[in-house]
Design an enzyme around this catalytic site. Sequence first.
Site, PDB file in Angstrom:
ATOM      1  CG  HIS A  28      62.822 -76.533 -17.254  1.00 25.00           C
ATOM      2  ND1 HIS A  28      63.167 -75.644 -18.246  1.00 25.00           N
ATOM      3  CD2 HIS A  28      62.417 -77.666 -17.884  1.00 25.00           C
ATOM      4  CE1 HIS A  28      63.003 -76.234 -19.414  1.00 25.00           C
ATOM      5  NE2 HIS A  28      62.539 -77.453 -19.228  1.00 25.00           N
ATOM      6  CB  CYS A  31      65.720 -78.224 -19.533  1.00 27.52           C
ATOM      7  SG  CYS A  31      64.833 -78.895 -20.936  1.00 27.52           S
ATOM      8  CG  ASN A  90      60.758 -77.341 -22.408  1.00 30.22           C
ATOM      9  OD1 ASN A  90      61.752 -76.638 -22.267  1.00 30.22           O
ATOM     10  ND2 ASN A  90      60.724 -78.621 -22.072  1.00 30.22           N
TER      11      ASN A  90
HETATM   12  N1  ACO Z   1      47.188 -83.710 -28.296  1.00 28.33           N
HETATM   13  C1  ACO Z   1      46.255 -84.644 -28.014  1.00 28.33           C
HETATM   14  N2  ACO Z   1      46.579 -85.834 -27.470  1.00 28.33           N
HETATM   15  C2  ACO Z   1      47.884 -86.078 -27.210  1.00 28.33           C
HETATM   16  C3  ACO Z   1      48.900 -85.136 -27.488  1.00 28.33           C
HETATM   17  C4  ACO Z   1      48.501 -83.904 -28.068  1.00 28.33           C
HETATM   18  N3  ACO Z   1      49.387 -82.949 -28.363  1.00 28.33           N
HETATM   19  N4  ACO Z   1      50.089 -85.659 -27.124  1.00 28.33           N
HETATM   20  C5  ACO Z   1      49.843 -86.876 -26.610  1.00 28.33           C
HETATM   21  N5  ACO Z   1      48.511 -87.138 -26.684  1.00 28.33           N
HETATM   22  C6  ACO Z   1      47.804 -88.342 -26.256  1.00 28.33           C
HETATM   23  C7  ACO Z   1      48.703 -89.550 -26.241  1.00 28.33           C
HETATM   24  O1  ACO Z   1      48.761 -90.119 -27.527  1.00 28.33           O
HETATM   25  C8  ACO Z   1      48.013 -90.438 -25.227  1.00 28.33           C
HETATM   26  O2  ACO Z   1      46.939 -91.093 -25.876  1.00 28.33           O
HETATM   27  P1  ACO Z   1      46.635 -92.636 -25.550  1.00 28.33           P
HETATM   28  O3  ACO Z   1      46.297 -92.689 -24.086  1.00 28.33           O
HETATM   29  O4  ACO Z   1      45.496 -92.943 -26.446  1.00 28.33           O
HETATM   30  O5  ACO Z   1      47.906 -93.365 -25.861  1.00 28.33           O
HETATM   31  C9  ACO Z   1      47.389 -89.448 -24.240  1.00 28.33           C
HETATM   32  O6  ACO Z   1      47.385 -88.164 -24.902  1.00 28.33           O
HETATM   33  C10 ACO Z   1      48.152 -89.325 -22.934  1.00 28.33           C
HETATM   34  O7  ACO Z   1      49.533 -89.284 -23.220  1.00 28.33           O
HETATM   35  P2  ACO Z   1      50.604 -89.140 -22.053  1.00 28.33           P
HETATM   36  O8  ACO Z   1      51.973 -89.182 -22.627  1.00 28.33           O
HETATM   37  O9  ACO Z   1      50.297 -90.064 -20.940  1.00 28.33           O
HETATM   38  O10 ACO Z   1      50.271 -87.668 -21.546  1.00 28.33           O
HETATM   39  P3  ACO Z   1      50.830 -86.951 -20.282  1.00 28.33           P
HETATM   40  O11 ACO Z   1      49.726 -86.545 -19.408  1.00 28.33           O
HETATM   41  O12 ACO Z   1      52.009 -87.661 -19.653  1.00 28.33           O
HETATM   42  O13 ACO Z   1      51.445 -85.602 -20.913  1.00 28.33           O
HETATM   43  C11 ACO Z   1      53.576 -84.679 -21.559  1.00 28.33           C
HETATM   44  C12 ACO Z   1      52.477 -85.679 -21.880  1.00 28.33           C
HETATM   45  C13 ACO Z   1      52.975 -83.289 -21.628  1.00 28.33           C
HETATM   46  C14 ACO Z   1      54.696 -84.819 -22.573  1.00 28.33           C
HETATM   47  C15 ACO Z   1      54.115 -84.931 -20.117  1.00 28.33           C
HETATM   48  O14 ACO Z   1      54.396 -86.295 -19.970  1.00 28.33           O
HETATM   49  C16 ACO Z   1      55.346 -84.133 -19.790  1.00 28.33           C
HETATM   50  O15 ACO Z   1      55.290 -82.934 -19.601  1.00 28.33           O
HETATM   51  N6  ACO Z   1      56.515 -84.805 -19.653  1.00 28.33           N
HETATM   52  C17 ACO Z   1      57.745 -84.145 -19.214  1.00 28.33           C
HETATM   53  C18 ACO Z   1      58.328 -83.216 -20.223  1.00 28.33           C
HETATM   54  C19 ACO Z   1      59.612 -82.598 -19.674  1.00 28.33           C
HETATM   55  O16 ACO Z   1      59.659 -82.164 -18.542  1.00 28.33           O
HETATM   56  N7  ACO Z   1      60.682 -82.611 -20.422  1.00 28.33           N
HETATM   57  C20 ACO Z   1      61.944 -82.204 -19.793  1.00 28.33           C
HETATM   58  C21 ACO Z   1      62.719 -81.264 -20.434  1.00 28.33           C
HETATM   59  S1  ACO Z   1      62.756 -81.246 -22.191  1.00 28.33           S
HETATM   60  C22 ACO Z   1      64.422 -81.221 -22.654  1.00 28.33           C
HETATM   61  O17 ACO Z   1      65.305 -81.537 -21.916  1.00 28.33           O
HETATM   62  C23 ACO Z   1      64.726 -80.810 -24.062  1.00 28.33           C
END
Ligand code: ACO
Length: 338
Positions: free
Chosen positions: A265, A124, A295
Site C-alpha cells: 500500500h 486502503c 495515498n
Molecule cells: N507540514 C508540516 N508539518 C506538519 C505537517 C505538514 N503537512 N503535518 C504535520 N506536521 C507537524 C505536526 O503538527 C507535528 O508538529 P508538532 O510536533 O509541533 O506537534 C509534527 O509535524 C510531527 O507530526 P507527526 O504526526 O508526529 O508526524 P509523523 O512523522 O508521524 O508523520 C504522518 C505524520 C505522515 C501522517 C504519519 O504518521 C503517517 O504516515 N501515518 C500513517 C498514515 C497511514 O498509513 N494511513 C493508512 C491508510 S489511510 C486510509 O485508510 C484512508
Amino acid sequence: MSEPAASSPKEIIPVRIAGTGSYLPERIMTNHDLEKSVDTSDEWITSRTGIRERRIAAEGEHTSHLAAKAAEKALEQAGIDAADVELIIVATITPDTLTPATACYVQQHIGSLRAVAFDVSAACSGFLYALELARHSVGSGAFKNALIIGAEKLSSFVDWTDRNTCVLFGDGAGAAVIVPSTNGDGRILSCQLGTDGAQAELLNIPGGGSACPVSIDAPSDKLAFLAMQGREVFKHAVNAMKKAAIDAISAAGLTAKDIKLLIPHQANLRIIDAIVERLEINRDDVFINLDKYGNTSAAAVAIALDEANRQGRIESGDKVLLVAFGAGLTWASAIIEW
Ligand code: ACO
C-alpha cells in the site's frame, strides 16, 4: 491488535488475473502548490512521507468515472467484452453516493448490463478484500469472471485547511479482471484478510453516515472530512502489514526469497521501508509510486499492480506479494503467481 481473522481455504477452481488497468486524473497538485495554501513545505512532506505530488479529479469527475476508465483498460487487456462481465466489485470509501453503490454507476458507464454489482468498504485494504471475494466467487464457479476495482476521489473528503491530512491523499483508480486459471497460466496462491474494529476511531470520516448526518447547509464542523491519528496509525500499519505479508507467504508455501516483487500500500515511504527491512526483501524488488500519486486508499495497490504489469516488472511465473493496511482498522495480503 487481534489475530488476522480470515485465512481462506483453497478455492475449487484456481483463478488468475487476466488483465489490469488504471486511471489517474490529469490535474497534478505538487507539494509546492500545497505550500501556498497550508503551513507546510515540500521538504517536510517529502522527508516524512515520500510524496511529491498527487492527482486531483476534475469538477464533475466522480469516483465511478475514474473506476470506469480503469476498468475499460483492464477489460481490454483481458480481451473480455464489457457486456460479458458477470460480477463487478468496487472497493471505495469515497462513493459517488451513499446509495446506490458506486459499482452500479460503473456498470452503467461501461455497459456491463448482465453483471451483479456492489461495493466493498475496507479503506486502503479494499482492493485486496475485493480480490478475495472475486477469487471465491469465480473459484466456486458461481461467476465466470469478475471485474474488481479500487477507486477513490479522496479530494472530496479531505479538509484542505488541515495540513495533517491534506498533503497525504490523492485521487485515482485501478482495476483487475479475475478469470478461471485453466492452463496453469498463473494463479492467486493465497489471500489473508484481517480487521480490528476496536481501533475504528484512529482513522475515520465521522460525519455523513446515520450516526452523524451532514448536510451542505450545516456541514457540522468539518465532520465529513477524513480524520486520522497519524502516529498511532503508523505503528499499527507497520506491524499489521508485516504480519499479513508473512502470513501470505507462508500460506502459499513460499519464503521471502521466492518473492519477485512486493507491491505494498502506497501511504508512506517510511512505512514501506520498515516493512521491507523486517521482511528481508531486497529494496529493488519493491514497487513504489507514492511519490507521484500520494495515498489513493483502495486504489493504491490496484494502480501499482497495473503500472508494474505494464512496465514489464512482472513476468509469467513470478510470485508477487500484495499487502495493504487502512481504516477499520483493516489489513490484507495476497500472493499472485503471474
Ligand atoms: N507540514 C508540516 N508539518 C506538519 C505537517 C505538514 N503537512 N503535518 C504535520 N506536521 C507537524 C505536526 O503538527 C507535528 O508538529 P508538532 O510536533 O509541533 O506537534 C509534527 O509535524 C510531527 O507530526 P507527526 O504526526 O508526529 O508526524 P509523523 O512523522 O508521524 O508523520 C504522518 C505524520 C505522515 C501522517 C504519519 O504518521 C503517517 O504516515 N501515518 C500513517 C498514515 C497511514 O498509513 N494511513 C493508512 C491508510 S489511510 C486510509 O485508510 C484512508
